[in-house]
Design a protein around this motif. Structure first.
Motif, PDB file in Angstrom:
ATOM      1  N   ILE A   1      51.376  82.305  21.866  1.00 29.03           N
ATOM      2  CA  ILE A   1      50.253  82.725  21.034  1.00 29.03           C
ATOM      3  C   ILE A   1      49.058  81.904  21.945  1.00 29.03           C
ATOM      4  O   ILE A   1      49.353  80.706  22.146  1.00 29.03           O
ATOM      5  N   GLY A   2      47.883  82.714  22.290  1.00 31.82           N
ATOM      6  CA  GLY A   2      47.177  82.003  23.127  1.00 31.82           C
ATOM      7  C   GLY A   2      45.575  82.818  23.617  1.00 31.82           C
ATOM      8  O   GLY A   2      45.831  84.110  23.051  1.00 31.82           O
ATOM      9  N   PHE A   3      44.612  82.140  23.669  1.00 30.10           N
ATOM     10  CA  PHE A   3      43.383  82.893  24.006  1.00 30.10           C
ATOM     11  C   PHE A   3      43.335  83.418  25.247  1.00 30.10           C
ATOM     12  O   PHE A   3      43.942  82.858  26.314  1.00 30.10           O
TER      13      PHE A   3
ATOM     14  N   ILE B   1      50.868  87.204  21.708  1.00 28.46           N
ATOM     15  CA  ILE B   1      50.041  87.420  21.022  1.00 28.46           C
ATOM     16  C   ILE B   1      48.678  86.878  21.538  1.00 28.46           C
ATOM     17  O   ILE B   1      48.359  85.778  21.756  1.00 28.46           O
ATOM     18  N   LEU B   2      47.650  87.768  22.237  1.00 26.70           N
ATOM     19  CA  LEU B   2      46.520  87.528  22.773  1.00 26.70           C
ATOM     20  C   LEU B   2      45.247  87.515  21.982  1.00 26.70           C
ATOM     21  O   LEU B   2      45.025  88.702  21.564  1.00 26.70           O
ATOM     22  N   LEU B   3      44.664  86.554  22.046  1.00 27.24           N
ATOM     23  CA  LEU B   3      43.621  86.368  20.910  1.00 27.24           C
ATOM     24  C   LEU B   3      42.344  86.505  21.690  1.00 27.24           C
ATOM     25  O   LEU B   3      42.188  85.860  22.945  1.00 27.24           O
TER      26      LEU B   3
ATOM     27  N   ASP C   1      31.465  76.244  16.844  1.00 31.24           N
ATOM     28  CA  ASP C   1      31.362  75.769  15.649  1.00 31.24           C
ATOM     29  C   ASP C   1      32.797  75.621  15.090  1.00 31.24           C
ATOM     30  O   ASP C   1      33.462  76.450  14.805  1.00 31.24           O
ATOM     31  N   PHE C   2      33.057  74.365  14.905  1.00 27.19           N
ATOM     32  CA  PHE C   2      34.285  73.864  14.549  1.00 27.19           C
ATOM     33  C   PHE C   2      34.828  74.440  13.390  1.00 27.19           C
ATOM     34  O   PHE C   2      35.915  74.885  13.265  1.00 27.19           O
TER      35      PHE C   2
ATOM     36  N   HIS D   1      36.994  74.348  24.420  1.00 33.92           N
ATOM     37  CA  HIS D   1      37.617  73.206  23.991  1.00 33.92           C
ATOM     38  C   HIS D   1      37.717  72.974  22.290  1.00 33.92           C
ATOM     39  O   HIS D   1      38.756  72.507  21.959  1.00 33.92           O
ATOM     40  N   VAL D   2      36.882  73.523  21.680  1.00 34.33           N
ATOM     41  CA  VAL D   2      37.020  73.684  20.111  1.00 34.33           C
ATOM     42  C   VAL D   2      38.195  74.463  19.870  1.00 34.33           C
ATOM     43  O   VAL D   2      38.907  74.218  18.707  1.00 34.33           O
ATOM     44  N   ALA D   3      38.264  75.682  20.511  1.00 28.82           N
ATOM     45  CA  ALA D   3      39.371  76.531  20.223  1.00 28.82           C
ATOM     46  C   ALA D   3      40.767  75.748  20.374  1.00 28.82           C
ATOM     47  O   ALA D   3      41.508  75.785  19.720  1.00 28.82           O
ATOM     48  N   GLN D   4      40.965  74.979  21.651  1.00 30.17           N
ATOM     49  CA  GLN D   4      42.148  74.189  21.915  1.00 30.17           C
ATOM     50  C   GLN D   4      42.436  72.948  20.954  1.00 30.17           C
ATOM     51  O   GLN D   4      43.505  72.804  20.517  1.00 30.17           O
ATOM     52  N   ILE D   5      41.351  72.414  20.401  1.00 33.24           N
ATOM     53  CA  ILE D   5      41.747  71.296  19.382  1.00 33.24           C
ATOM     54  C   ILE D   5      42.057  72.175  18.112  1.00 33.24           C
ATOM     55  O   ILE D   5      42.985  71.508  17.558  1.00 33.24           O
ATOM     56  N   CYS D   6      41.574  73.223  17.656  1.00 36.98           N
ATOM     57  CA  CYS D   6      42.000  73.741  16.641  1.00 36.98           C
ATOM     58  C   CYS D   6      43.255  74.173  16.629  1.00 36.98           C
ATOM     59  O   CYS D   6      44.399  74.126  15.480  1.00 36.98           O
TER      60      CYS D   6
END
Length: 530
Positions: A7-9, A45-47, A84-85, A117-122
């Motif tokens: 799963i990744g962006f 799964i490609l976001l 936006d976290f 970076h926000v997406a990675q943290i989430c």
């Protein structure tokens, strides 16, 4: 082997390239992770967002050409603000909850190389919380080459798998719990479980904490240790402010707690900030909160809920951010019932309520607390005192037995140790010193029999009490007191008949006590239940 799902962006920058053969000379994270000989990706799964649909299609085609066994499943996920976290975490949480993950039949990796970076943290947080049931996957390019493959590594966030980390966490947890107990190696299993829970609450919650228990049970010391623990963990920055509400009386209570403006009343010659403002960014301990008036209780509730209050004589509210710990030796539920305590404040305080037992209910902890008090004496006075073996045994036998009532709880114990340490010749507490201290404690506590006599009313009706001579009433009251301090009928019998039993060749103290209680229509279960 179970199928592997990644799963990744989509990387809007790292995965992008000009179309043509040259794109295979560039490392693209999403394409590269499907090119490893030692990493078979069955599903990806490609976001991606709507704006990058064409890039997602191009990446999907390239993956099909190098890894035809990989099934790419695009997932459209748009953010109004990708930095936006709250929005990013919320939408990723919704995605994670909607996906039919099944770790029993598939393995999962969460690719955190791409995305903001926000997406990675989430993604990290959701994986740690097991909403995404897998390991983290990190990829990177091979330095000094134009290889499109790169390298990969995984990170398992199950800390229990790492022995050294698990050991350190266990040690840190034990250290925190020991910190709350002031380093005392307490032996009461019930008390230790309660301290463990308080430690977890202290580090995870900012909600008010209510400490109940008799005077001298250690509420004030525990509140300060909770503050020091939170400060050690950088959870509070302000001071610890302790208030004995029993000392706040009349009009001065409002001024002391909430402050006042200059000229607010006669004698208000200067502005006073008040104790709630003094506790800003720290912790406020309101000991004996049940002694506050109803008006003060209402303002405390407002200050706890809204972090704002109105000083006396002011027309503008003041703000103060603090955590509240309340202490009381009263039954606040009963106080609510009789109207002396606000039910809304009690409901707010009653989220985390802990009842500290008195020393008489923790007799197994008397010995470690004895050593603690000797250490405190040495720190305070600069001189160390210690027991000889016989003296220590004699003192502990009395202190842990049913005759020792400890009405002042740990204050009584601290005073007792201080007296013996001060009066001991050359810092050595001997039998004579212990015997003198035991006699002193017995004199100090002699009034407890009168208090126990009042408890007879809960066991016998008025007619039965009227039929008992005053002499027998005092004797019965003392018997009831010893029974309630003992763990069994036999232990109570040994304590009550200790002198006479030494002169008999055989004795059944339990039966003797049973027959005595039966004279008044009482039995062991009735007395101890009362």
């Amino acid at each position: 082997m179970k199928p592997l799902v990644v799963i990744g962006f989509l990387g809007s920058t790292l995965d992008a390239s000009k179309f043509g053969p040259s794109r295979w000379n560039k490392w693209r994270p999403t394409v590269g992770l499907t090119m490893h000989e030692d990493l078979r990706v069955d599903r990806l799964i490609l976001l991606h967002g709507t704006a990058h649909r064409r890039l997602a299609e191009a990446v999907t085609e390239d993956i099909a050409s190098v890894s035809p066994e990989t099934q790419v499943e695009p997932r459209l996920l748009d953010f109004n603000d990708p930095w936006d976290f709250e929005e990013v975490y919320g939408k990723l949480l919704d995605f994670a909850r909607a996906e039919p993950f099944d770790p029993e039949i598939e393995d999962y990796l969460v690719h955190i190389t791409t995305g903001t970076h926000v997406a990675q943290i989430c993604l990290f947080l959701l994986t740690e919380a097991r909403y995404l049931p897998g390991k983290l996957l990190q990829t990177q390019p091979e330095r000094g080459t134009a290889s499109p493959v790169g390298s990969w590594t995984t990170i398992d966030l199950d800390l229990s798998r790492y022995d050294s980390i698990a050991t350190r966490f266990a040690a840190a947890s034990a250290e925190s719990t020991s910190f709350l107990k002031s380093g005392i190696d307490t032996r009461s299993a019930t008390f230790n479980r309660m301290i463990d829970e308080i430690e977890r609450v202290a580090l995870r919650s900012k909600a008010p904490v209510l400490l109940m228990g008799p005077t001298g049970a250690g509420k004030s010391l525990l509140a300060r240790r909770i503050y020091e623990l939170k400060k050690l963990k950088h959870q509070v920055a302000g001071p610890f402010v302790e208030v004995n509400c029993a000392t706040l009386k009349g009009d001065g209570a409002m001024s002391a707690l909430f402050g006042h403006r200059k000229g607010a009343f006669t004698g208000a010659v200067a502005e006073r900030p008040g104790l709630l403002r003094a506790a800003d960014r720290g912790m406020l301990f309101l000991d004996e909160i049940g002694e506050l008036g109803l008006d003060e209780q209402a303002m405390i509730l407002r200050a706890v809920e809204d972090k704002r209050f109105l000083p006396v004589g002011a027309d503008k509210e003041t703000a103060s951010e603090f955590q509240l710990i309340a202490g009381t030796n009263r039954d606040l539920g009963e106080a609510v019932a009789n109207g002396s305590f606000r039910d809304d404040l009690y409901a707010r305080l009653n989220l985390w309520t802990f009842t500290l037992p008195g020393l008489a209910d923790r007799r197994e902890d008397i010995e470690p607390n004895l050593d603690y008090e000797l250490d405190r004496f040495a720190e305070r006075e600069g001189e160390r005192a210690s027991f000889n073996k016989e003296a220590r045994q004699r003192y502990l036998a009395y202190a842990t037995g049913p005759e020792a009532s400890w009405p002042g709880n740990f204050r009584d114990l601290a005073a007792s140790v201080t007296r013996m340490a001060t009066l001991s010749p050359k810092g050595r507490i001997d039998l004579a010193c212990v015997d003198a201290e035991i006699a002193r404690l017995q004199r100090n506590w002699s009034g407890q029999a009168g208090a126990a006599a009042d408890d007879l009313a809960s066991l016998l009706d008025a007619e039965a009490l009227a039929g008992i001579d005053p002499f027998d009433r005092v004797q019965l009251a003392e018997t009831v007191r010893v029974c309630r301090r003992s763990r069994s009928l036999s232990e109570a019998g040994r304590a009550l008949f200790a002198a006479s039993r030494s002169r008999r060749t055989s004795a059944n103290d339990a039966d003797r006590l049973r027959k005595y209680l039966a004279r008044f229509g009482l039995d062991w279960a009735t007395v101890t239940a009362g």
